[in-house]
Design an enzyme around this catalytic site. Structure first.
Site, PDB file in Angstrom:
ATOM      1  N   ASP A   1     -24.295  11.527  44.835  1.00 46.68           N
ATOM      2  CA  ASP A   1     -24.802  11.956  43.539  1.00 46.68           C
ATOM      3  C   ASP A   1     -25.087  13.451  43.564  1.00 46.68           C
ATOM      4  O   ASP A   1     -24.898  14.129  44.577  1.00 46.68           O
ATOM      5  CB  ASP A   1     -26.067  11.174  43.182  1.00 46.68           C
ATOM      6  CG  ASP A   1     -25.775   9.692  43.003  1.00 46.68           C
ATOM      7  OD1 ASP A   1     -24.695   9.372  42.464  1.00 46.68           O
ATOM      8  OD2 ASP A   1     -26.601   8.865  43.414  1.00 46.68           O
TER       9      ASP A   1
ATOM     10  N   HIS B   1     -17.737  12.019  42.712  1.00 51.68           N
ATOM     11  CA  HIS B   1     -19.015  11.391  42.367  1.00 51.68           C
ATOM     12  C   HIS B   1     -19.131   9.979  42.927  1.00 51.68           C
ATOM     13  O   HIS B   1     -20.219   9.384  42.900  1.00 51.68           O
ATOM     14  CB  HIS B   1     -19.200  11.365  40.848  1.00 51.68           C
ATOM     15  CG  HIS B   1     -20.558  11.830  40.419  1.00 51.68           C
ATOM     16  ND1 HIS B   1     -21.717  11.431  41.024  1.00 51.68           N
ATOM     17  CD2 HIS B   1     -20.936  12.685  39.425  1.00 51.68           C
ATOM     18  CE1 HIS B   1     -22.750  11.984  40.430  1.00 51.68           C
ATOM     19  NE2 HIS B   1     -22.300  12.772  39.454  1.00 51.68           N
TER      20      HIS B   1
END
Length: 399
Positions: free
Chosen positions: A374, A370
């Site tokens: 995104d 992450h």
């Protein structure tokens, strides 16, 4: 008068030793036969006694370094009678400087050197182990070799002795109350795998996204297309997807996201020695047929334990469907930032144009770092691969 004590002949073909630590310091006054250093050879760790008495004026070497036979060990301002006695002993051919080293004097034909009155001799026990491998194994098992009894010649401690000592004794596990069947040391490839995966879990804030895919058209294409298996076709779609979403073909390096110009595609492979990930170099330059041949080559080599050239991957494809499972939240192969998993392809009911019909379905699962992107980017890549699987002819025509 100053004398320099050199490392003597260690016997049994040994030509060097590693200096473990000094037992004296410059300025110390030592007696004849006082231990001045610990050295480690392939045979044992032993104390080296000085043949001279006097004041230590120089230490030769640093702990951890190697000392060759004949190289200086220490320099002392020697006691004259002791030095003369030592030289007389040298001329007599004794050579017995490491008192008590090796086997007994009867076995090695050496006689002990007479000690000047009032001095101390450090007599060492026979070495308890013959191999650095055995010493390393004992350290890994948390064992003290001095407490073990060797089964080899002259009490030699062998690897089997260490393994037996490390094996659990009869009884129950104190936490569960169950008997312990076996303890399996985490060494070699298993230890390397554990280190890599633990680091991945510790450092990477990973997220997982997945989608069910109708792979009927892909199965039909595979049946009519020679020279390219389903995994190779999936690999071709993955490479194309990474060209559109380069954030997933990257690594995190000291606060920077490093994106690569090209793809080394890792193929997660279950080999006899554990999970390995051989990689296809520059998979982005290959057709589906070329990928099929290269994937087969690197996977076969990895399973045989003979990968011809180590290639660092930039993205991993994991076909866990070959194990008969549908999905998995895989662990990213550090330092990569994403891994795509493919479940088994099964006939299942599926709704097409309002009708429930049998189709070949599979699940694609993407685990991603992450930090580099995104959910939108990850979903875009996963959807691109899924659409290619559902419409493979159209996808290949555009690639």
């Amino acid at each position: 008068m100053s004398d320099t004590f050199t490392l003597p002949d260690l016997g049994e073909g040994l030509t060097e030793a590693q200096l473990v630590r000094w037992l004296v310091a410059v300025g110390d006054t030592i007696a004849v036969d006082a231990p001045v250093a610990e050295v480690e050879t392939a045979k044992a760790v032993v104390e080296v006694p000085s043949p001279y008495g006097g004041v230590v004026t120089e230490l030769h070497g640093e702990p951890g370094g190697m000392v060759l036979v004949g190289a200086p060990v220490i320099t002392v301002t020697a006691d004259q009678p002791a030095a003369a006695a030592y030289r007389e002993e040298e001329r007599a051919g004794s050579g017995n400087v490491l008192i008590g080293y090796g086997t007994s004097t009867a076995a090695n034909g050496r006689r002990r050197r007479r000690r000047p009155a009032g001095t101390r001799t450090v007599v060492l026990d026979r070495p308890r182990t013959q191999s650095p491998i055995v010493r390393k194994l004992a350290r890994e098992r948390g064992l003290n070799l001095a407490t073990l009894t060797g089964s080899g010649p002259d009490g030699l401690i062998t690897r089997a002795d260490v393994e037996r000592a490390a094996a659990p004794s009869a009884g129950d596990d104190p936490r569960t109350g169950l008997g312990i069947r076996e303890r399996v040391p985490m060494t070699g490839i298993r230890k390397a795998i554990a280190t890599t995966l633990s680091r991945s879990r510790r450092e990477i804030p990973e997220a997982t996204t997945w989608v069910d895919v109708d792979a009927t058209a892909l199965v039909e294409l595979r049946e009519s297309l020679a020279g390219a298996g389903i995994l190779a076709l999936l690999a071709r779609f993955v490479v194309a997807g990474l060209a559109r979403f380069p954030e997933l073909n990257a690594r995190v390096d000291e606060g920077e996201i490093v994106q690569f110009d090209g793809v080394n595609l890792g193929i997660a492979t279950q080999a006899g020695r554990g999970l390995v990930v051989p990689a296809v170099r520059r998979a982005d330059r290959m057709s589906a047929r070329e990928l099929d041949a290269e994937i087969r080559r690197v996977v076969t080599a990895a399973r045989d334990g003979a990968v011809p050239e180590p290639v660092a991957g930039t993205f991993t494809l994991n076909n866990y469907g070959s194990f008969g499972v549908d999905g998995s939240a895989a662990i990213i192969n550090h330092p990569e930032v994403a891994i795509l998993g493919v479940g088994r392809i099964l006939p299942k009911p599926w709704v097409v144009d309002g009708q429930v019909v049998p189709r070949h379905l599979t699940q694609l699962s993407l685990v991603f770092d992450h930090r580099v992107c995104d959910g939108g980017t990850a979903a875009g890549f996963l959807r691109f691969v899924a659409d290619a699987v559902e419409n493979p002819l159209s996808a290949l025509a555009d690639l």
